[in-house]
Design a protein around this motif. Structure first.
Motif, mmCIF file in Angstrom:
data_model
loop_
_atom_site.group_PDB
_atom_site.id
_atom_site.type_symbol
_atom_site.label_atom_id
_atom_site.label_comp_id
_atom_site.label_asym_id
_atom_site.label_seq_id
_atom_site.Cartn_x
_atom_site.Cartn_y
_atom_site.Cartn_z
ATOM 1 N N VAL A 1 19.005 -10.381 2.862
ATOM 2 C CA VAL A 1 19.100 -11.125 1.605
ATOM 3 C C VAL A 1 19.913 -12.385 1.838
ATOM 4 O O VAL A 1 20.895 -12.368 2.593
ATOM 5 N N LEU A 2 19.505 -13.467 1.198
ATOM 6 C CA LEU A 2 20.274 -14.712 1.279
ATOM 7 C C LEU A 2 20.831 -15.025 -0.113
ATOM 8 O O LEU A 2 20.095 -15.002 -1.098
ATOM 9 N N VAL A 3 22.140 -15.252 -0.169
ATOM 10 C CA VAL A 3 22.802 -15.556 -1.444
ATOM 11 C C VAL A 3 23.225 -17.025 -1.424
ATOM 12 O O VAL A 3 23.909 -17.461 -0.491
ATOM 13 N N VAL A 4 22.829 -17.774 -2.428
ATOM 14 C CA VAL A 4 23.180 -19.196 -2.503
ATOM 15 C C VAL A 4 24.401 -19.356 -3.423
ATOM 16 O O VAL A 4 24.366 -18.923 -4.578
ATOM 17 N N GLY A 5 25.472 -19.982 -2.888
ATOM 18 C CA GLY A 5 26.673 -20.229 -3.693
ATOM 19 C C GLY A 5 27.928 -19.917 -2.909
ATOM 20 O O GLY A 5 27.863 -19.363 -1.803
ATOM 21 N N ASN A 6 29.088 -20.254 -3.468
ATOM 22 C CA ASN A 6 30.340 -20.041 -2.722
ATOM 23 C C ASN A 6 31.499 -19.577 -3.581
ATOM 24 O O ASN A 6 32.647 -19.719 -3.217
ATOM 25 N N GLY A 7 31.206 -19.020 -4.763
ATOM 26 C CA GLY A 7 32.296 -18.620 -5.659
ATOM 27 C C GLY A 7 32.574 -17.123 -5.623
ATOM 28 O O GLY A 7 32.020 -16.386 -4.802
ATOM 29 N N GLY A 8 33.444 -16.692 -6.560
ATOM 30 C CA GLY A 8 33.740 -15.269 -6.708
ATOM 31 C C GLY A 8 32.485 -14.512 -7.113
ATOM 32 O O GLY A 8 32.275 -13.366 -6.699
ATOM 33 N N ARG A 9 31.679 -15.151 -7.920
ATOM 34 C CA ARG A 9 30.406 -14.546 -8.344
ATOM 35 C C ARG A 9 29.533 -14.200 -7.137
ATOM 36 O O ARG A 9 28.998 -13.095 -7.036
ATOM 37 N N ALA B 1 30.513 -8.233 -21.676
ATOM 38 C CA ALA B 1 31.818 -8.602 -21.118
ATOM 39 C C ALA B 1 32.501 -9.631 -22.017
ATOM 40 O O ALA B 1 31.876 -10.214 -22.905
ATOM 41 N N GLN B 2 33.779 -9.833 -21.780
ATOM 42 C CA GLN B 2 34.498 -10.959 -22.404
ATOM 43 C C GLN B 2 35.271 -11.649 -21.304
ATOM 44 O O GLN B 2 35.764 -10.991 -20.391
ATOM 45 N N ASP B 3 35.354 -12.976 -21.389
ATOM 46 C CA ASP B 3 36.222 -13.650 -20.436
ATOM 47 C C ASP B 3 37.250 -14.477 -21.202
ATOM 48 O O ASP B 3 37.208 -14.565 -22.429
ATOM 49 N N HIS B 4 38.206 -15.004 -20.453
ATOM 50 C CA HIS B 4 39.251 -15.844 -21.048
ATOM 51 C C HIS B 4 39.064 -17.228 -20.483
ATOM 52 O O HIS B 4 39.398 -17.458 -19.320
ATOM 53 N N LYS B 5 38.540 -18.149 -21.319
ATOM 54 C CA LYS B 5 38.181 -19.472 -20.795
ATOM 55 C C LYS B 5 39.359 -20.425 -20.669
ATOM 56 O O LYS B 5 39.313 -21.352 -19.882
ATOM 57 N N ARG B 6 40.391 -20.206 -21.473
ATOM 58 C CA ARG B 6 41.490 -21.183 -21.482
ATOM 59 C C ARG B 6 42.475 -20.895 -20.358
ATOM 60 O O ARG B 6 42.687 -19.756 -19.972
ATOM 61 N N ILE B 7 43.161 -21.956 -19.917
ATOM 62 C CA ILE B 7 44.089 -21.840 -18.794
ATOM 63 C C ILE B 7 45.371 -21.078 -19.183
ATOM 64 O O ILE B 7 45.960 -20.377 -18.369
ATOM 65 N N GLU C 1 32.678 -13.059 -15.154
ATOM 66 C CA GLU C 1 32.111 -11.849 -15.759
ATOM 67 C C GLU C 1 31.408 -10.951 -14.733
ATOM 68 O O GLU C 1 31.537 -9.722 -14.769
ATOM 69 N N THR C 2 30.649 -11.588 -13.813
ATOM 70 C CA THR C 2 29.898 -10.826 -12.810
ATOM 71 C C THR C 2 30.829 -9.987 -11.939
ATOM 72 O O THR C 2 30.494 -8.877 -11.546
ATOM 73 N N GLN C 3 32.010 -10.551 -11.664
ATOM 74 C CA GLN C 3 32.971 -9.822 -10.833
ATOM 75 C C GLN C 3 33.461 -8.561 -11.531
ATOM 76 O O GLN C 3 33.815 -7.572 -10.897
ATOM 77 N N ALA C 4 33.484 -8.597 -12.873
ATOM 78 C CA ALA C 4 33.914 -7.417 -13.636
ATOM 79 C C ALA C 4 32.757 -6.444 -13.855
ATOM 80 O O ALA C 4 32.948 -5.231 -13.813
ATOM 81 N N VAL C 5 31.545 -6.961 -14.071
ATOM 82 C CA VAL C 5 30.412 -6.104 -14.455
ATOM 83 C C VAL C 5 29.832 -5.352 -13.247
ATOM 84 O O VAL C 5 29.550 -4.156 -13.327
ATOM 85 N N MET D 1 39.398 -17.364 -16.613
ATOM 86 C CA MET D 1 40.633 -16.920 -15.952
ATOM 87 C C MET D 1 40.739 -15.399 -15.818
ATOM 88 O O MET D 1 41.709 -14.873 -15.293
ATOM 89 N N GLY D 2 39.739 -14.701 -16.313
ATOM 90 C CA GLY D 2 39.749 -13.240 -16.205
ATOM 91 C C GLY D 2 38.679 -12.681 -17.110
ATOM 92 O O GLY D 2 38.276 -13.341 -18.070
ATOM 93 N N ALA D 3 38.193 -11.490 -16.781
ATOM 94 C CA ALA D 3 37.116 -10.909 -17.592
ATOM 95 C C ALA D 3 37.206 -9.395 -17.533
ATOM 96 O O ALA D 3 37.843 -8.840 -16.625
ATOM 97 N N TYR D 4 36.557 -8.753 -18.486
ATOM 98 C CA TYR D 4 36.538 -7.289 -18.484
ATOM 99 C C TYR D 4 35.245 -6.811 -19.123
ATOM 100 O O TYR D 4 34.599 -7.530 -19.889
#
Ligand code: AMP
Ligand code: GLY
Length: 429
Positions: A3-11, A211-217, A294-298, A229-232
């Motif tokens: 499998v090839l995954v395109v991208g470079n983030g936590g997701r 999921a919910q995330d926290h968008k503000r810093i 969110e993906t990291q939490a789900v 900044m975090g999700a659950y």
């Protein structure tokens, strides 16, 4: 299968990690990946840009890649899926036409109107004067959005008419380049935000856990908007009854309308929602990709093999798949950022403590790291996503923070209140 995954983030680290848990997946290639994917067994980074379509196609064809998974919106909006499919490759991610659901807010609004999807009242403008004339008669707060992709920075929630005027002038003045030459002005909605990511093969659509995330810093959800900044997940504010409504009133009409327009949409449809005080779900935006963080939490809760699910979408046979299965309990991801993010921040500080964090029971996804002479260093605004699963949200969050406290690098920044909306008390502040 490879499998090839395109991208470079936590997701993308989370996607690669989850894909490697499938018995059928032998090896993953990440384009370009990060320090986390570089250190994972059976995973290799390829030094190419996410928009190097030709190079990606050539590598995939020569190496017999069975599935290409596209993480970020930029290559999707630039037509990576169209290009790779023309070469006979199997891709999880919508075509350029489908990606308009994220790459043009005006287009997405029109689709929602046609589909009868509940959303904020809005109007589209292509010049300063009519935009300013419109807001003069509208109540504040009011929301001004650049139409195109603006790396999460294109939205202003204006508390005053003056602020709205400034946002309009900045957009047409070129602050977001082409992306701001058309704007959407929208009614301000109150309520809690939630992210419902769904997978689709263009005919059938199945939601993942809400999921919910926290968008503000800042703590207490204050300060500048960030990527998250975090999700659950799963969030208790999206009850099973509400999830049913989201399926019937939002996800299914969206796919039916895309279909009606002749758009064959295969990949993730991410609904960014506001749950109004009356308990109704309304769409504030659609994205054409997995959410981050969110993906990291789900994904840690998903039991259905991810490659099976993605192939069923790419090959348009999602209806034949049994219902998705999930681990019981809950999951939380706490982002560790570099101080200064989302503005200027320092890169290059050595990162330590990841092994200890993982020994404490968490998984550490890398968002912005790289290996420099075998030393892991910070290399982005969001650096790590520390994720833990527990029997309850309280337990998952506590476990994630215990792991966060094992990690160190110069000038790191973490919000200490991830999950505050759903916890009765916050013991971490
Ligand atoms: P977006 O880039 O569309 O996700 O918007 C960024 C953030 O702006 C969202 O996460 C919301 O917090 C806020 N926002 C966008 N549209 C609205 C709206 N109509 N009402 C209230 N807040 C909004
Ligand atoms: N976490 C928000 C997003 O991925 O757009």
């Amino acid at each position: 299968m490879k499998v090839l995954v395109v991208g470079n983030g936590g997701r993308e680290h989370a996607l690669a990690w989850k894909l490697l848990q499938s018995a059928r997946v032998q090896e993953i290639f990440c384009v370009p990946g990060n320090g986390g994917t570089a250190r994972m067994e059976r995973c290799r980074n390829l030094a190419m840009s996410v928009t190097a379509f030709e190079g990606i196609a050539r590598f995939a064809l020569v190496n017999n890649i069975g599935l290409i998974v596209v993480g970020p919106e930029v290559p999707l909006a630039a037509g990576i899926t169209d290009y790779l499919k023309e070469q006979g490759l199997t891709v999880f991610g919508p075509t350029q036409a489908g990606a308009q659901i994220e790459s043009s807010k005006a287009w997405a609004k029109e689709l929602m109107r046609e589909a009868g999807i509940p959303t904020a009242e809005s109007a589209v403008f292509t010049d300063v004067r009519s935009a300013i004339a419109y807001i003069a008669s509208r109540p504040v707060p009011i929301v001004v959005k650049a139409d195109g992709l603006a790396a999460g920075k294109g939205v202003t929630v204006a508390e005053t008419t003056q602020e709205a005027v400034e946002a309009i002038e900045a957009a047409f003045g070129g602050q977001f380049g082409e992306a701001g030459q058309r704007i959407v002005i929208e009614e301000f909605l109150t309520g809690q935000e939630a992210s419902v990511l769904a997978v689709t093969d263009g005919l059938t659509i199945r939601a993942l856990l809400p999921a919910q995330d926290h968008k503000r810093i800042g703590e207490g959800d204050t300060g500048a908007n960030t990527g998250g900044m975090g999700a659950y997940a799963p969030t208790p504010i999206v009850t099973p009854a509400l999830m049913n409504r989201i399926q019937r009133e939002i996800l299914e009409p969206a796919i039916a309308t895309l279909n009606h327009r002749g758009i064959d949409y295969r990949g993730v449809l991410y609904a960014g929602l506001i749950i109004t005080p009356a308990g109704d779900p309304k769409v504030i935006e659609f994205n054409c990709r997995f959410g981050d963080p969110e993906t990291q939490a789900v994904l840690p809760l998903l039991e259905t093999p991810l490659e099976t699910l993605m192939l069923a979408c790419a090959q348009q046979r999602l209806a034949q798949l049994p219902p998705l299965t999930w681990k019981p309990g809950a999951s939380a991801c706490v982002v560790i950022a570099a101080e200064g993010y989302p503005d200027a921040y320092k890169k290059g500080s050595p990162v330590t403590g990841i092994e200890a964090a993982e020994e404490s029971g968490a998984v550490v996804f890398h968002a912005g790291t790289k290996l420099k002479q075998q030393q892991l260093v910070a290399d982005g605004g969001r650096v790590l996503g520390v994720t833990a699963v527990g029997d309850s949200l309280e337990e998952a969050i506590a476990k994630a923070y215990r792991a966060v406290d094992c990690i160190e690098f110069d000038a790191m920044y973490t919000r200490r209140d991830i999950g505050h909306r759903v916890l009765t008390a916050n013991p971490y502040l």
